[in-house]
Design a protein around this motif. Sequence first.
Motif, mmCIF file in Angstrom:
data_model
loop_
_atom_site.group_PDB
_atom_site.id
_atom_site.type_symbol
_atom_site.label_atom_id
_atom_site.label_comp_id
_atom_site.label_asym_id
_atom_site.label_seq_id
_atom_site.Cartn_x
_atom_site.Cartn_y
_atom_site.Cartn_z
ATOM 1 N N LEU A 157 0.836 -1.196 0.000
ATOM 2 C CA LEU A 157 0.000 0.000 0.000
ATOM 3 C C LEU A 157 0.876 1.253 0.000
ATOM 4 O O LEU A 157 0.621 2.205 -0.745
ATOM 5 C CB LEU A 157 -0.921 -0.003 1.218
ATOM 6 N N GLY A 158 1.932 1.239 0.800
ATOM 7 C CA GLY A 158 2.868 2.361 0.809
ATOM 8 C C GLY A 158 3.561 2.544 -0.526
ATOM 9 O O GLY A 158 3.733 3.671 -1.006
ATOM 10 N N ILE A 159 3.916 1.443 -1.154
ATOM 11 C CA ILE A 159 4.568 1.510 -2.466
ATOM 12 C C ILE A 159 3.607 2.068 -3.516
ATOM 13 O O ILE A 159 4.012 2.787 -4.427
ATOM 14 C CB ILE A 159 5.096 0.118 -2.866
ATOM 15 N N ALA A 160 2.329 1.776 -3.391
ATOM 16 C CA ALA A 160 1.343 2.258 -4.359
ATOM 17 C C ALA A 160 1.011 3.737 -4.165
ATOM 18 O O ALA A 160 0.812 4.463 -5.132
ATOM 19 C CB ALA A 160 0.067 1.429 -4.253
ATOM 20 N N ILE A 161 0.960 4.197 -2.929
ATOM 21 C CA ILE A 161 0.528 5.567 -2.636
ATOM 22 C C ILE A 161 1.669 6.580 -2.712
ATOM 23 O O ILE A 161 1.457 7.722 -3.136
ATOM 24 C CB ILE A 161 -0.131 5.614 -1.248
ATOM 25 N N THR A 162 2.860 6.189 -2.330
ATOM 26 C CA THR A 162 3.976 7.123 -2.235
ATOM 27 C C THR A 162 4.274 7.888 -3.521
ATOM 28 O O THR A 162 4.505 9.101 -3.468
ATOM 29 C CB THR A 162 5.231 6.398 -1.719
ATOM 30 N N PRO A 163 4.295 7.263 -4.698
ATOM 31 C CA PRO A 163 4.589 8.052 -5.904
ATOM 32 C C PRO A 163 3.596 9.180 -6.156
ATOM 33 O O PRO A 163 3.987 10.276 -6.553
ATOM 34 C CB PRO A 163 4.550 7.015 -7.033
ATOM 35 N N ALA A 164 2.325 8.940 -5.896
ATOM 36 C CA ALA A 164 1.322 9.983 -6.119
ATOM 37 C C ALA A 164 1.512 11.141 -5.138
ATOM 38 O O ALA A 164 1.464 12.315 -5.528
ATOM 39 C CB ALA A 164 -0.078 9.401 -5.981
ATOM 40 N N ILE A 165 1.735 10.808 -3.881
ATOM 41 C CA ILE A 165 1.952 11.857 -2.876
ATOM 42 C C ILE A 165 3.214 12.643 -3.195
ATOM 43 O O ILE A 165 3.231 13.876 -3.128
ATOM 44 C CB ILE A 165 2.019 11.238 -1.472
ATOM 45 N N THR A 166 4.265 11.936 -3.557
ATOM 46 C CA THR A 166 5.523 12.594 -3.891
ATOM 47 C C THR A 166 5.356 13.513 -5.092
ATOM 48 O O THR A 166 5.824 14.657 -5.077
ATOM 49 C CB THR A 166 6.606 11.532 -4.184
ATOM 50 N N ALA A 167 4.680 13.047 -6.121
ATOM 51 C CA ALA A 167 4.494 13.862 -7.318
ATOM 52 C C ALA A 167 3.689 15.122 -7.007
ATOM 53 O O ALA A 167 4.047 16.218 -7.450
ATOM 54 C CB ALA A 167 3.800 13.051 -8.403
ATOM 55 N N VAL A 168 2.632 14.987 -6.240
ATOM 56 C CA VAL A 168 1.819 16.152 -5.895
ATOM 57 C C VAL A 168 2.638 17.154 -5.095
ATOM 58 O O VAL A 168 2.620 18.356 -5.372
ATOM 59 C CB VAL A 168 0.548 15.732 -5.121
ATOM 60 N N LEU A 169 3.364 16.671 -4.088
ATOM 61 C CA LEU A 169 4.160 17.580 -3.264
ATOM 62 C C LEU A 169 5.215 18.310 -4.080
ATOM 63 O O LEU A 169 5.379 19.527 -3.965
ATOM 64 C CB LEU A 169 4.836 16.814 -2.117
ATOM 65 N N ILE A 170 5.922 17.582 -4.917
ATOM 66 C CA ILE A 170 7.028 18.185 -5.652
ATOM 67 C C ILE A 170 6.535 19.062 -6.796
ATOM 68 O O ILE A 170 7.012 20.180 -6.983
ATOM 69 C CB ILE A 170 7.985 17.092 -6.157
ATOM 70 N N VAL A 171 5.562 18.591 -7.566
ATOM 71 C CA VAL A 171 5.083 19.365 -8.711
ATOM 72 C C VAL A 171 4.330 20.611 -8.255
ATOM 73 O O VAL A 171 4.530 21.698 -8.778
ATOM 74 C CB VAL A 171 4.198 18.484 -9.622
ATOM 75 N N ARG A 172 3.484 20.458 -7.280
ATOM 76 C CA ARG A 172 2.659 21.585 -6.856
ATOM 77 C C ARG A 172 3.415 22.581 -5.987
ATOM 78 O O ARG A 172 3.209 23.784 -6.104
ATOM 79 C CB ARG A 172 1.445 21.079 -6.105
#
Length: 105
Positions: free
Chosen positions: A48-63
């Motif tokens: 679950l962590g492996i699935a969610i982390t990329p989305a959270i990371t992308a939102v934090l970094i891009v936004r």
Amino acid sequence: MAFLAVGVVLHTMGELLYGAGTWALSYELAPDHAQGQYQGMFGLTSQLGIAITPAITAVLIVRYGWVGWGVLAAVMATAGLAAPAVARWAERSRPDTPAPVPAAT
């Protein structure tokens, strides 16, 4: 170049400690009669962590750019620093009940 070498060494050390820690926590904290259940839950939460982390990371970094990187670093540092205390608590709070005896067939 030295900065890159230091980064590789630190990353490698972190991966080794993570691997050893997850094995220790997932096997040593589980009661003997519930090893499979604990391993199943451990695997589920890890994936679950492996699935969610990329989305959270992308939102934090891009936004949020550099602020997002800072938030991500703070979350990771907090989790890493809290892990030993959480593991000690888990070990202290384990019930001392014996494993159930299977019924005779």
